[in-house]
Design a protein around this motif. Structure first.
Motif, PDB file in Angstrom:
ATOM      1  N   VAL A 180      28.286 -27.429  26.257  1.00  0.00           N
ATOM      2  CA  VAL A 180      29.596 -27.493  26.912  1.00  0.00           C
ATOM      3  C   VAL A 180      30.665 -26.885  26.004  1.00  0.00           C
ATOM      4  O   VAL A 180      31.516 -26.116  26.463  1.00  0.00           O
TER       5      VAL A 180
ATOM      6  N   ARG B  44      33.736 -25.790  29.871  1.00  0.00           N
ATOM      7  CA  ARG B  44      33.674 -26.622  31.068  1.00  0.00           C
ATOM      8  C   ARG B  44      33.761 -25.793  32.339  1.00  0.00           C
ATOM      9  O   ARG B  44      32.949 -25.923  33.244  1.00  0.00           O
TER      10      ARG B  44
ATOM     11  N   GLU C 270      31.430 -32.708  37.118  1.00  0.00           N
ATOM     12  CA  GLU C 270      32.725 -32.647  36.440  1.00  0.00           C
ATOM     13  C   GLU C 270      32.867 -33.789  35.446  1.00  0.00           C
ATOM     14  O   GLU C 270      33.330 -33.588  34.321  1.00  0.00           O
TER      15      GLU C 270
ATOM     16  N   VAL D 212      30.656 -32.956  32.283  1.00  0.00           N
ATOM     17  CA  VAL D 212      31.201 -31.997  31.322  1.00  0.00           C
ATOM     18  C   VAL D 212      32.494 -32.518  30.717  1.00  0.00           C
ATOM     19  O   VAL D 212      32.789 -32.245  29.553  1.00  0.00           O
ATOM     20  N   ASP D 213      33.276 -33.285  31.470  1.00  0.00           N
ATOM     21  CA  ASP D 213      34.497 -33.856  30.911  1.00  0.00           C
ATOM     22  C   ASP D 213      34.170 -34.876  29.825  1.00  0.00           C
ATOM     23  O   ASP D 213      34.925 -35.033  28.866  1.00  0.00           O
TER      24      ASP D 213
ATOM     25  N   ARG E 168      39.344 -32.276  29.030  1.00  0.00           N
ATOM     26  CA  ARG E 168      40.355 -31.229  29.211  1.00  0.00           C
ATOM     27  C   ARG E 168      41.513 -31.467  28.281  1.00  0.00           C
ATOM     28  O   ARG E 168      41.928 -32.590  28.036  1.00  0.00           O
TER      29      ARG E 168
END
Length: 87
Positions: free
Chosen positions: A48, A53, A76, A79-80, A85
């Motif tokens: 990742v 992402r 989501e 990967v988060d 983010r």
């Protein structure tokens, strides 16, 4: 620190591969589960970080993967978890 709830993951290895993994886990003083969990999470997080992402989510969408909205949300979240983010 208490462990988060967990979800089992099952996969097959050849006898030789399992012996290798068990041997290295024992060498590191870890249970088989702890060792495999650590390595899989480290490798996934590294991918990742390297790929990003947005690229991972875009490729999953472009591959014709007919995933449901629920699956996309789980991707989501996955990967988060590895690379939150930045604002």
């Amino acid at each position: 620190m208490p462990r988060e709830s967990s979800s089992p993951l099952c996969f097959r290895l050849s006898v030789q591969d399992r012996r290798l993994v068990e041997t290295v886990a024992a060498f590191r003083g870890q249970t088989l589960s702890d060792y495999v969990r650590e390595i899989v999470i480290e490798k996934s997080a590294a991918i990742v970080q390297t790929e990003g992402r947005d690229k991972i989510l875009r490729v999953l969408q472009e591959t014709g993967n007919r995933s449901t909205e629920e699956q996309r949300e789980r991707y989501e979240q996955g990967v988060d978890h590895a690379a939150p983010r930045r604002p």
